[in-house]
Design an enzyme around this catalytic site. Structure first.
Site, PDB file in Angstrom:
ATOM      1  N   HIS A 112      65.704  62.584  78.775  1.00 26.08           N
ATOM      2  CA  HIS A 112      65.805  62.306  77.344  1.00 26.08           C
ATOM      3  C   HIS A 112      64.789  63.089  76.526  1.00 26.08           C
ATOM      4  O   HIS A 112      64.542  62.772  75.365  1.00 26.08           O
ATOM      5  CB  HIS A 112      65.637  60.809  77.085  1.00 26.08           C
ATOM      6  N   ASP A 157      65.412  59.188  81.984  1.00 21.58           N
ATOM      7  CA  ASP A 157      64.875  58.764  80.692  1.00 21.58           C
ATOM      8  C   ASP A 157      63.961  59.878  80.184  1.00 21.58           C
ATOM      9  O   ASP A 157      64.168  61.039  80.521  1.00 21.58           O
ATOM     10  CB  ASP A 157      64.156  57.426  80.828  1.00 21.58           C
TER      11      ASP A 157
END
Length: 394
Positions: free
Chosen positions: A242, A219
């Site tokens: 991310h 993430d």
């Protein structure tokens, strides 16, 4: 007169020449002495709690020593306030979460420090053993949400240096409601497909600095939540993951804003995003302003520069309204590298509260050896120097 001067300066003279042993001595608490065993099958939680109780209750500076080996810990809260503001956790060993994710998977935090002042962590490894929980989620089985590995809540004057966090069930390191925090030389590692494993998350905190760290996860490498102010991020290697994200913002109608954030000297390798600001498409009093992104290198990044005010992961149960979060005074300076998609710069801002005051300076992003493209929606700003792709401001 000479005698008077001598008597005045004598205390200062003695302060500088007397050995340090005359100062408050540091007391060391070895977790082994409280019953901990470096055996992954032995539960050392109570031993760690006993060491903390003594260190926190000491009026002298205290060190909790964790020797080499693997120590099994269930979820634990180290609570303050303490009687001293100088507690060091010197970690030569590894703290291991239970292999069965159900044991701690419903707890908010695996290891939480709450209401502490002056706690420092040096070295060590946290092994969250999240692999089986991620598999459970991927298979669509009934699973607990998962726990965050290390958290500080309502705390101040915190230092984390040289710590490694592996395979957290969810977020690796969290600062919530903290002031004056320094993180340096940290390594975070989890596979690129591990869900919700943000590397470092900061919210409702001020005066946090993150330096010289390498983060690869499933993430956001670093996520910045509502109420974050005066945040400094420098010399970070991100990937997989991310990217570095402000948000998501705007989930609450009444929400504290984010301001005075600097992100500089960062690299992104094979990440989903680079420098991102994201908010939900729903009414909110939130905002993000006075943001500087500087000296970033992108290598094969899907979305190198992105503002997404229609954020909705997986596109399920989306609010489908206009975001109330006001984004302004955001500068992108010296951002170079390669995009994995044709649109390297994307500003998808709110129709009711457009982005304003965006500045692009010295941007050079390419896609397959060609100049990439830019896309703007409800965004206003200015460009200076060489900017590729050409800015798309209204």
């Amino acid at each position: 007169m000479a005698r008077t001067i001598f008597l005045l300066i004598l205390p200062l003279f003695l302060f500088f020449i007397l050995p340090t042993s005359f100062a408050a001595s540091v007391i060391t608490y070895n977790v082994i002495n409280y019953g901990a065993k470096p055996v992954p099958s032995f539960d050392s939680t109570q031993a760690f709690m006993a060491a903390w109780t003594h260190a926190c209750g000491s009026t002298n500076p205290a060190t909790i020593y964790i020797p080499s080996g693997r120590f099994l810990l269930r979820n634990v809260i180290f609570r303050g306030p303490c009687k001293n503001n100088a507690i060091v956790l010197h970690m030569d060993g590894t703290l291991v979460a239970p292999a069965d994710y159900k044991v701690i998977g419903s707890a908010e935090q695996w290891i939480l420090f709450e209401d502490v002042n002056g706690v420092s962590i040096y070295g060590g490894v946290l092994d969250g053993q999240g692999t089986n929980l991620w598999a459970c989620k991927r298979d669509g089985r009934s699973c607990p949400t998962g726990t965050k590995s290390l958290g500080f809540r309502g705390s101040e004057n915190i230092l984390i240096s040289g710590l490694t966090s592996l395979n957290s069930q969810m977020f690796h390191i969290v600062f919530d409601g903290c002031n004056t925090v320094k993180v340096k030389g940290v390594r975070v590692s989890a596979p690129g497909n591990s869900p919700n494993t943000d590397g470092i998350h900061v919210e409702k905190s001020s005066g946090v600095s993150i330096f010289d760290s390498k983060i690869g996860t499933g993430d956001d490498c670093i996520s910045i939540g509502p109420g974050t102010t005066n945040l400094w991020i420098e010399n970070i290697a991100c990937g997989p993951g991310h990217g570095i994200s402000i948000g998501s913002l705007g989930w609450q109608l009444q929400e504290a804003g984010v301001h005075n954030v600097t992100v500089k000297t960062v690299t992104f390798t094979g990440t989903q995003n680079g420098l991102r600001i994201k908010s939900w498409a729903r009414p909110s009093s939130g905002f993000a302003k006075s943001i500087l992104f500087q000296h970033a290198v992108m290598t094969n990044v899907d979305n190198p520069i992105v503002i997404d005010q229609n954020y909705c992961p997986d596109h399920k149960n989306c609010p489908n309204k206009a975001s109330g979060v006001k984004i302004s005074d955001v500068t992108y300076q010296d951002i170079h590298g390669t995009s994995a998609t044709e649109v390297a710069v994307k500003f998808d801002c709110s129709s009711t509260t457009p982005c304003t005051g965006i500045k692009l300076e010295d941007i050079k992003l390419s896609y397959r050896s060609k100049v990439a493209e830019a896309s703007c929606n409800n965004a206003a700003g200015m460009a200076s120097g060489v900017v590729q792709p050409t800015s798309c401001f209204n």
